[in-house]
Enzyme design. Sequence first.
Site, PDB file in Angstrom:
ATOM      1  N   LYS A  44       1.121  -0.219  14.964  1.00  0.00           N
ATOM      2  CA  LYS A  44       2.540  -0.329  15.323  1.00  0.00           C
ATOM      3  C   LYS A  44       2.892  -1.572  16.155  1.00  0.00           C
ATOM      4  O   LYS A  44       4.076  -1.910  16.286  1.00  0.00           O
ATOM      5  CB  LYS A  44       2.966   0.917  16.111  1.00  0.00           C
ATOM      6  CG  LYS A  44       3.065   2.150  15.250  1.00  0.00           C
ATOM      7  CD  LYS A  44       4.331   2.163  14.431  1.00  0.00           C
ATOM      8  CE  LYS A  44       4.300   3.130  13.284  1.00  0.00           C
ATOM      9  NZ  LYS A  44       3.901   2.555  12.013  1.00  0.00           N
TER      10      LYS A  44
ATOM     11  N   TYR B 266       3.811   6.462   9.956  1.00  0.00           N
ATOM     12  CA  TYR B 266       2.983   5.314   9.585  1.00  0.00           C
ATOM     13  C   TYR B 266       3.821   4.228   8.910  1.00  0.00           C
ATOM     14  O   TYR B 266       3.669   3.044   9.195  1.00  0.00           O
ATOM     15  CB  TYR B 266       1.839   5.766   8.667  1.00  0.00           C
ATOM     16  CG  TYR B 266       0.740   4.740   8.550  1.00  0.00           C
ATOM     17  CD1 TYR B 266      -0.310   4.709   9.469  1.00  0.00           C
ATOM     18  CD2 TYR B 266       0.759   3.779   7.537  1.00  0.00           C
ATOM     19  CE1 TYR B 266      -1.310   3.751   9.384  1.00  0.00           C
ATOM     20  CE2 TYR B 266      -0.240   2.823   7.446  1.00  0.00           C
ATOM     21  CZ  TYR B 266      -1.267   2.822   8.369  1.00  0.00           C
ATOM     22  OH  TYR B 266      -2.244   1.861   8.275  1.00  0.00           O
TER      23      TYR B 266
ATOM     24  N   HIS C  21       0.849  -1.200   0.000  1.00  0.00           N
ATOM     25  CA  HIS C  21       0.000   0.000   0.000  1.00  0.00           C
ATOM     26  C   HIS C  21       0.876   1.238   0.000  1.00  0.00           C
ATOM     27  O   HIS C  21       1.812   1.338   0.771  1.00  0.00           O
ATOM     28  CB  HIS C  21      -0.896   0.016   1.241  1.00  0.00           C
ATOM     29  CG  HIS C  21      -2.087  -0.877   1.118  1.00  0.00           C
ATOM     30  ND1 HIS C  21      -3.370  -0.436   1.299  1.00  0.00           N
ATOM     31  CD2 HIS C  21      -2.177  -2.178   0.820  1.00  0.00           C
ATOM     32  CE1 HIS C  21      -4.211  -1.436   1.111  1.00  0.00           C
ATOM     33  NE2 HIS C  21      -3.512  -2.515   0.834  1.00  0.00           N
TER      34      HIS C  21
ATOM     35  N   PRO D  21      -4.217   0.232  18.553  1.00  0.00           N
ATOM     36  CA  PRO D  21      -3.928  -0.230  17.198  1.00  0.00           C
ATOM     37  C   PRO D  21      -4.109   0.815  16.098  1.00  0.00           C
ATOM     38  O   PRO D  21      -3.824   0.532  14.932  1.00  0.00           O
ATOM     39  CB  PRO D  21      -4.918  -1.386  17.004  1.00  0.00           C
ATOM     40  CG  PRO D  21      -6.006  -1.135  17.979  1.00  0.00           C
ATOM     41  CD  PRO D  21      -5.401  -0.411  19.133  1.00  0.00           C
TER      42      PRO D  21
ATOM     43  N   TYR E  67      -9.405   5.363   7.252  1.00  0.00           N
ATOM     44  CA  TYR E  67      -9.546   5.724   8.668  1.00  0.00           C
ATOM     45  C   TYR E  67     -10.631   6.807   8.725  1.00  0.00           C
ATOM     46  O   TYR E  67     -10.405   7.925   8.261  1.00  0.00           O
ATOM     47  CB  TYR E  67      -8.233   6.279   9.218  1.00  0.00           C
ATOM     48  CG  TYR E  67      -7.148   5.230   9.424  1.00  0.00           C
ATOM     49  CD1 TYR E  67      -6.384   4.751   8.366  1.00  0.00           C
ATOM     50  CD2 TYR E  67      -6.892   4.724  10.701  1.00  0.00           C
ATOM     51  CE1 TYR E  67      -5.390   3.792   8.575  1.00  0.00           C
ATOM     52  CE2 TYR E  67      -5.898   3.773  10.914  1.00  0.00           C
ATOM     53  CZ  TYR E  67      -5.156   3.312   9.846  1.00  0.00           C
ATOM     54  OH  TYR E  67      -4.176   2.371  10.063  1.00  0.00           O
TER      55      TYR E  67
HETATM   56  C1  PHB Z   1      -5.689  -4.388  10.252  1.00  0.00           C
HETATM   57  O1  PHB Z   1      -5.764  -4.574   9.025  1.00  0.00           O
HETATM   58  O2  PHB Z   1      -5.947  -5.294  11.060  1.00  0.00           O
HETATM   59  C2  PHB Z   1      -5.330  -3.053  10.770  1.00  0.00           C
HETATM   60  C3  PHB Z   1      -4.998  -2.047   9.885  1.00  0.00           C
HETATM   61  C4  PHB Z   1      -4.660  -0.792  10.361  1.00  0.00           C
HETATM   62  C5  PHB Z   1      -4.665  -0.553  11.715  1.00  0.00           C
HETATM   63  C6  PHB Z   1      -4.984  -1.557  12.604  1.00  0.00           C
HETATM   64  C7  PHB Z   1      -5.320  -2.808  12.133  1.00  0.00           C
HETATM   65  O3  PHB Z   1      -4.356   0.695  12.177  1.00  0.00           O
END
Ligand code: PHB
Length: 385
Positions: free
Chosen positions: A292, A380, A72, A288, A196
């Site tokens: 990280k 990130y 990505h 989460p 997000y």
């Molecule tokens: C996930 O795909 O499980 C995932 C992706 C981004 C995050 C947390 C979990 O910030």
Amino acid sequence: MRTQVGIIGAGPAGLLLSHLLHLRGISSVVLERRSRDYVERRVRAGVLEQGTVDTLVAAGVGERMLREGLPHHGIELRYGGAGHRIPFEKLVPGRAITVYGQQEVVKDLIAARLEAGGDLRFEVEDVALHSLEDRPYLTFGGERLDCDVIAGCDGFHGVSRPAVPEGVLTTYEREYPFAWLGILAQVAPSSEELIYARGERGFALHSMRSPTLSRFYLQVPPDAVAEDWPDGRVWDELKARLETVPGFTLATGEIVEKSVTPMRSYVVEPMQYGRLYLAGDAAHIVPPTGAKGLNLAVADVRVLTEALAAYFRDGSAGLLDGYSAACLKRVWRAQHFSWWMTTLLHTFDSDDAYGRRLQLSYLDYVTSSEAAATTLAENYVGYEW
Ligand code: PHB
Ligand code: APR
């Protein structure tokens, strides 16, 4: 029984450590209280930084990840009726993330360890740590394992950290007034990149695992249980929080996994005591939102491997003595980033109208200022000191 490194926990930290030590000719035994099937099925996060990908590839366990993982080059922040892309290729050229489930990493590591004749013990009962200052040993299920050092890779609820005498460790902690409900659904992702989404109903995240498997998270009350969330309610809420920009429709499918994750920030210092070294979730937890957790575990293990290699090569303990300090710089950067992403995107019941306006203003800044967006992007993808 005797080994050089006694490792407690067969999560990503313990398994990768065992494998990296094996590549350096250092012996280890991994003690895991759950079954192999359980650890291979446990659905967790799935964002790998470039440094994590590079580590797995260099260790010879990256083949399936390179084939099946999804690279990505950006993420979307969605709020106020619009989506805003954070373009990694422009802001942090040459750096990206790979979406590949943590349990897939665990499967690949277990397979590699077993193929190399590694000593992994599953469903081991009553692991206890002894004599941490000198000649440490572990006991479990009536057996004794003498070690030169012990690696506590047994996660947040393990036995390693509590084995350190009272008063040695300093704890830094923050709890959040919400949890995440995570679901895995058999449906093609509705977006090519992670979304997000911040909204008045709370945060939602659209992630994925493969072209036919989508992963979602919903901000829920801290005491929520998965039973509160029948499938219909999950989809209604995901739609309400994600279908907020023109032309976006969320595809739905069969939900195959559903669980609630508490949100917590946590660090112990130092990450070592005597002959015990803590790595991964045993030493620190991040919420989460910044993705990280797994990456920090891998970074700890990289540092610990180098330190142990020097120690077993010629007895030099300098790197081992500096293990905690070497890890904590990255740990605290990730703590700040994860806390920041969390406060930027979630709704807090305690927030008044002023607080909500501040949050939106900050989002506008992050999505319009190249400097601010770069701060997000470089953290990130993984900030390297
Ligand atoms: C996930 O795909 O499980 C995932 C992706 C981004 C995050 C947390 C979990 O910030
Ligand atoms: N005895 C033996 N094994 C134990 C014990 C015990 N007393 N307590 C816990 N374990 C095992 C757990 O069953 C688990 O398999 O230790 C392992 C710890 O693994 P993780 O929790 O996955 O922790 P870690 O390897 O540090 O990986 C960190 O996992 O929690 C996610 O988001 C986090 O991505 C991060 C990653």
